[in-house]
Design a protein around this motif. Structure first.
Motif, PDB file in Angstrom:
ATOM      1  N   ASN A 133      14.582  45.549 117.575  1.00  0.00           N
ATOM      2  CA  ASN A 133      15.990  45.200 117.778  1.00  0.00           C
ATOM      3  C   ASN A 133      16.187  43.940 118.602  1.00  0.00           C
ATOM      4  O   ASN A 133      17.172  43.223 118.417  1.00  0.00           O
ATOM      5  N   LYS A 160      10.997  50.754 117.338  1.00  0.00           N
ATOM      6  CA  LYS A 160      12.455  50.869 117.196  1.00  0.00           C
ATOM      7  C   LYS A 160      12.947  50.329 115.849  1.00  0.00           C
ATOM      8  O   LYS A 160      14.031  49.739 115.759  1.00  0.00           O
ATOM      9  N   CYS A 161      12.134  50.542 114.817  1.00  0.00           N
ATOM     10  CA  CYS A 161      12.553  50.096 113.488  1.00  0.00           C
ATOM     11  C   CYS A 161      13.677  50.952 112.922  1.00  0.00           C
ATOM     12  O   CYS A 161      14.210  50.642 111.842  1.00  0.00           O
ATOM     13  N   ASP A 162      14.046  52.031 113.634  1.00  0.00           N
ATOM     14  CA  ASP A 162      15.175  52.846 113.206  1.00  0.00           C
ATOM     15  C   ASP A 162      16.498  52.232 113.661  1.00  0.00           C
ATOM     16  O   ASP A 162      17.570  52.664 113.213  1.00  0.00           O
ATOM     17  N   ALA A 183       8.870  53.823 114.581  1.00  0.00           N
ATOM     18  CA  ALA A 183       9.856  54.216 115.593  1.00  0.00           C
ATOM     19  C   ALA A 183       9.245  55.376 116.381  1.00  0.00           C
ATOM     20  O   ALA A 183       9.209  56.513 115.895  1.00  0.00           O
ATOM     21  N   ARG A 237      10.979  58.759 116.975  1.00  0.00           N
ATOM     22  CA  ARG A 237      11.070  59.636 115.808  1.00  0.00           C
ATOM     23  C   ARG A 237       9.688  59.924 115.200  1.00  0.00           C
ATOM     24  O   ARG A 237       9.592  60.458 114.096  1.00  0.00           O
ATOM     25  N   ASN A 248       7.663  57.974 113.837  1.00  0.00           N
ATOM     26  CA  ASN A 248       7.417  57.227 112.603  1.00  0.00           C
ATOM     27  C   ASN A 248       6.349  56.162 112.849  1.00  0.00           C
ATOM     28  O   ASN A 248       6.469  55.351 113.766  1.00  0.00           O
TER      29      ASN A 248
END
Length: 705
Positions: A138, A165-167, A243, A246, A248
């Motif tokens: 982000n 934080k690719c979510d 992420a 999560r 991921n």
């Protein structure tokens, strides 16, 4: 796929709060078949808020090392164990945890992410076999990310990158990869694409190394061993996306770490390097170290050196930490990290046993603050407490100004202020505040100069001659001798040089610390009856000071100030304003480079001029502009005359650093001014009798004449 499932089941079966028994037996590190388990020390590094600690929790959970993942925002993460860390939600001190994945024993070191604790991160980097650099999708690459990248390059640490934080909203995978390649390295490689056999990724990897290119052209692929070799040699930097909050991409990252973490062949002689000093909850002094040779055993004697003077102490306990919890072991093999008790003279960077001396740290504080104690505080107790904290963190500089009766601390920033304030209160019961920060200037010389110091009050005698020579910027201080042992016995030479090395030497322009100078002992004299150890201390201090005063008269003294390397990004229509500001700040910069609606300007600027410019950039660009800073090093002060005039420093009135000498006449000691000392000196220097320069290192202090 089946192997992957078995690995996950194996990790899940170990999930429990108690330490897995095999972690306590890391000295064996053997499988049931008797084969040695691969092990690696992996550091987690990132700019603040990139999610590094969250990633560490997710990795430990996936490997079954913990039952539930902690959260930074809840203050229950397993690695941020200090109350100050949990209160602020940031990592301040490097912490350790271990996990096993796919036959690899991974020892995690979670390094601080805040720029104020860059020095702690740099010391952690020196202990790593491999690094995992975390970047927030982000907010992308920050100035501190580039600083960490430079440190990893300096220490030649193989590095993997995890875009976290690719979510959250981000510019896209392609844009992120392009930024990584532009800002960090053009050989940043999409790790998942390579693993899937993507031709572009394979070609990118092959183009980084001639042998890999030959293999790719012959076979159409690159073998796992060849890929691991490319990573170990820093020819490519695999990038992974996910992420952590999560879970991921975490297991894929662990797969890559297990496959790509480099293996080492360690020497048989015991060696270790200290990367951190801390205190346990019970106040025990802990030396955190990496074993780099042989075997570390409890109750063994280890040797080191303190300012060149050798010492030997016994290790009491060897502790393996998992977050805040620890267990003791009897021994530990090379390649492992641990904390030990019993050592009182270690400092971060100390080399033990056969370990080579550490390189000079790249990062250093550039701000100095007055430490203001509460009314009624014993000044000597405050200075002792500060110096004890400085023994744990060598980049916490402590200075006592005798004339002002003030203590000053050199710090990296305001957050470190808060940490020092709380440590002084909680550990020593001393309440302090800090005055406004000022730039930490330094001084050096640009021409060689000789100095002589004489100390001869009644029944005392010592004389020392030194030569001061300028060194390249960033070198620091060096000490050595060219004095013949026929003129001055080795023991007296050792004493004079240990005295020269035990303190910072004040310059004569503003009283700032001396740097980038080689001090060489070239002559000296002792008295068979009247010389005592303290006599050479006084003579050595005065010799160095007398040399600096001579250099000042010759115009050979120079004031240095810290300079930052900056990267300023502003909207294209604000470039004119930015260039005007940079010119006013005495910055040196390249021509702006335009990219769409934004322009980038890179260069260097004096730290004294940057101040709160980041806030000013945000104001005049409506929040669209930003500036990132990293310490470039010390260079000539851009407004030296004004700084020297404002300091109003009188070197002859600085009695604790006097350049004058004491001679004996008619049964009494009397002071001789510094400019007259050479005429009264008892020693001379014959260049033909000088020996080749020899450094004042551990061998000089330990080997017999």
């Amino acid at each position: 796929m089946q192997a992957h499932k078995e690995r996950l089941l194996h990790g899940t079966a170990r999930a429990r709060d108690a330490w897995p028994p095999h972690l306590l037996q890391s000295c064996a590190l053997a499988t049931k078949e008797g084969a040695r388990v691969k092990q690696a020390v992996v550091g987690l590094l990132a700019h603040v808020d990139a999610g590094k600690t969250t990633l560490a929790e997710a990795m430990l959970l996936a490997a079954g090392a913990i039952r539930t993942a902690g959260r930074v925002d809840r203050g229950d993460s397993h690695l941020d164990t200090d109350p100050m860390e949990r209160e602020r939600g940031i990592t301040i001190f490097a912490s350790q945890a271990s996990l096993d994945w796919d036959g690899t024993h991974i020892m995690l070191l979670d390094a601080p992410g805040h720029v104020d604790f860059s020095a702690e991160a740099e010391r952690t980097i020196a202990a790593l076999d491999c690094a995992l650099l975390v970047v927030g999708a982000n907010d992308g690459i920050q100035g501190h990310t580039e600083t960490l990248w430079d440190l990893l390059r300096r220490h030649q640490v193989p590095t993997l990158i995890f875009v976290n934080k690719c979510d959250l909203e981000h510019p896209g995978r392609s844009a992120l990869m392009a930024d990584l390649r532009a800002r960090l390295s053009p050989v940043c490689l999409d790790g998942a694409a390579f693993a899937s056999g993507d031709p572009t990724a394979l070609e990118d990897a092959a183009s980084a190394d001639e042998a890999a290119l030959d293999e790719y052209l012959e076979t159409g692929s690159i073998a796992p061993a060849s890929y691991a070799k490319l990573v170990a040699e820093r020819s490519v930097f695999p990038v992974f996306f996910g992420a952590a909050l999560r879970n991921n991409g975490v297991r894929e990252l662990l797969d890559a770490l297990a496959a790509l973490a480099p293996e080492h062949s360690w020497p048989t002689a015991f060696a270790a390097r200290v990367f951190r000093i801390s205190r346990s909850d019970r106040g025990e002094r802990l030396s955190w170290l990496k074993v780099t040779g042989g075997t570390l055993r409890a109750k063994m004697m280890v040797e080191g050196a303190d300012h060149g003077a050798p010492w030997a102490e016994k290790i009491n306990e060897i502790r393996l930490y998992q977050g805040k919890r620890h267990e003791t072991v009897a021994e530990l093999p090379a390649g492992s990290i641990c904390a030990v008790t019993g050592l009182t003279r270690t400092m971060p960077g100390s080399a033990l046993g056969a370990e080579a001396a550490a390189p000079r740290p790249l990062l250093a504080p550039v701000l100095s603050y007055q430490v203001i104690p509460a009314p009624g505080t014993d000044a000597s107790a405050l200075v002792r407490a500060l110096r004890e904290l400085a023994s744990e963190d060598p980049l916490l500089g402590v200075t006592w100004h005798e004339q002002l009766q003030e203590a000053h601390a050199q710090l990296m920033g305001e957050v470190q202020q808060d940490v020092v304030r709380e440590l002084l209160r909680d550990r020593y019961g001393i309440e302090v505040e800090f005055g406004p920060g000022g730039i930490l200037y330094k001084e050096t010389i640009v021409e060689p100069v000789e100095g002589v110091g004489h100390f001869e009050p009644l029944r005392h005698y010592a004389e020392v001659r030194v030569q001061l020579e300028p060194l390249p910027r960033g070198t620091g201080m060096q000490f050595g001798t060219r004095c013949s042992e026929d003129d001055l016995d080795r023991n007296w030479q050792r004493l004079a040089l240990s005295n020269a090395m035990e303190r910072d030497h004040a310059g004569v322009l503003t009283g700032a610390p001396l740097t980038d100078v080689r001090i060489t002992l070239i002559a000296g004299r002792a008295h068979a009856k009247h010389t005592e150890g303290g006599d050479f201390r006084q003579a050595t201090y005065r010799a160095v000071r007398q040399a600096l005063m001579t250099a000042r008269e010759q115009g050979a003294c120079v004031l240095l100030e810290p300079w930052y390397r900056f990267r300023l990004v502003v909207p294209a229509d604000k470039v004119g304003r930015a260039l005007t500001d940079l010119t006013r700040m005495a910055a040196v910069f390249e021509a702006p480079e335009a990219a769409g609606e934004m322009a980038t300007i890179e260069g260097v600027a004096p730290a004294s001029e940057t101040g709160e410019y980041g806030l000013e950039v945000a104001r005049y660009t409506g929040g669209r502009g930003r500036i990132s800073l990293e310490l470039e090093g010390y260079a000539s002060c851009h407004d030296a005359e004004a700084v020297i005039e404002a300091a109003a420093y009188d070197p002859e009135a600085d009695l604790p650093n006097t350049p004058d000498s004491v001679f004996c006449s008619h049964g009494a000691g009397h002071t001789v001014k510094w400019y007259d000392v050479p005429e009264h000196a008892h020693t001379t220097v014959d260049p033909a009798c000088l020996r080749p320069w020899r450094p004042a290192d551990a061998a000089f202090f330990t080997k017999r004449p």
